[in-house]
Design a protein around this motif. Structure first.
Motif, short mmCIF file in Angstrom:
data_model
loop_
_atom_site.label_atom_id
_atom_site.label_comp_id
_atom_site.label_asym_id
_atom_site.label_seq_id
_atom_site.Cartn_x
_atom_site.Cartn_y
_atom_site.Cartn_z
N ALA A 13 -38.05 33.12 -2.70
CA ALA A 13 -39.29 32.45 -2.28
C ALA A 13 -40.13 32.04 -3.49
N LEU A 14 -39.47 31.36 -4.43
CA LEU A 14 -40.15 30.91 -5.64
C LEU A 14 -40.00 29.42 -5.92
N CYS A 15 -39.08 28.74 -5.23
CA CYS A 15 -38.75 27.38 -5.67
C CYS A 15 -39.00 26.27 -4.64
N ALA A 16 -38.94 26.57 -3.38
CA ALA A 16 -39.10 25.59 -2.29
C ALA A 16 -38.02 24.52 -2.27
N ALA B 251 -31.74 25.64 -3.45
CA ALA B 251 -31.98 27.08 -3.57
C ALA B 251 -31.96 27.56 -5.02
N LEU C 144 -38.89 27.43 4.86
CA LEU C 144 -37.94 27.66 3.77
C LEU C 144 -36.74 28.37 4.37
N MET D 230 -30.39 29.81 4.45
CA MET D 230 -30.07 29.23 3.14
C MET D 230 -28.71 29.72 2.67
N CYS E 270 -34.47 30.06 3.11
CA CYS E 270 -34.18 31.40 2.59
C CYS E 270 -34.99 32.47 3.29
N CYS F 68 -33.93 29.30 -6.79
CA CYS F 68 -34.36 30.67 -7.09
C CYS F 68 -33.49 31.72 -6.41
N GLY F 69 -32.49 31.27 -5.67
CA GLY F 69 -31.57 32.22 -5.05
C GLY F 69 -32.14 32.97 -3.86
N GLY F 70 -33.22 32.50 -3.33
CA GLY F 70 -33.76 33.12 -2.12
C GLY F 70 -34.95 34.03 -2.35
N CYS G 252 -35.19 24.93 -0.78
CA CYS G 252 -34.36 25.24 0.39
C CYS G 252 -35.09 24.80 1.65
N LEU H 297 -45.75 28.10 -0.70
CA LEU H 297 -44.70 27.32 -1.34
C LEU H 297 -44.42 26.02 -0.61
FE1 FES Z 1 -36.02 29.35 -3.53
FE2 FES Z 1 -35.83 29.46 -0.87
S1 FES Z 1 -34.24 29.50 -2.32
S2 FES Z 1 -37.61 29.35 -2.09
#
Ligand code: FES
Length: 107
Positions: free
Chosen positions: A44-47, A38, A85, A25, A87, A40-42, A49, A71
């Motif tokens: 693992a909160l947003c999916a 991305a 993902l 990512m 990230c 959430c910046g990596g 990426c 996720l």
């Molecule tokens: Fe948010 Fe990968 S950047 S889950």
């Protein structure tokens, strides 16, 4: 540095260099690859990426974690067997040449 090829839904290919230890990512963002949001910046909160890993590379990735697995059920485009993902893909020397396909959308 290992290279990663990102393939867009229109088959356009962007090949970038990635730092060892970075995530796929981050390599995409640093190199201006569109198609990875991305939010959430990596963390693992947003999916947002989401990528589809080229089937020749899927077995070389580290196992999917529980958080990532959960996720991936909420991605904007359909989850497939090769969904990951980006990230959570840590770049190592054995991933030189990795091929990741971008989904149609992330949100
Ligand atoms: Fe948010 Fe990968 S950047 S889950």
């Amino acid at each position: 540095m290992p290279s990663i090829s990102f393939i867009h839904p229109d088959h356009r290919v962007e090949r970038v260099e990635a730092e060892i230890g970075d995530s796929a990512m981050r390599a995409a963002l640093v190199n201006g690859v569109d198609g990875i949001v991305a939010e959430c910046g990596g963390s693992a909160l947003c999916a947002t990426c989401h990528v589809y890993v080229d089937k020749q590379w899927i077995s070389r990735l580290a196992a999917i974690g529980d958080d990532e697995d959960a996720l991936l059920d909420g991605t904007a485009c359909e989850r497939q067997a090769n969904s990951r993902l980006s990230c959570q893909i840590k770049i190592t020397p054995v991933l030189d040449g990795l091929v990741l396909l971008l989904p149609e959308r992330q949100v």
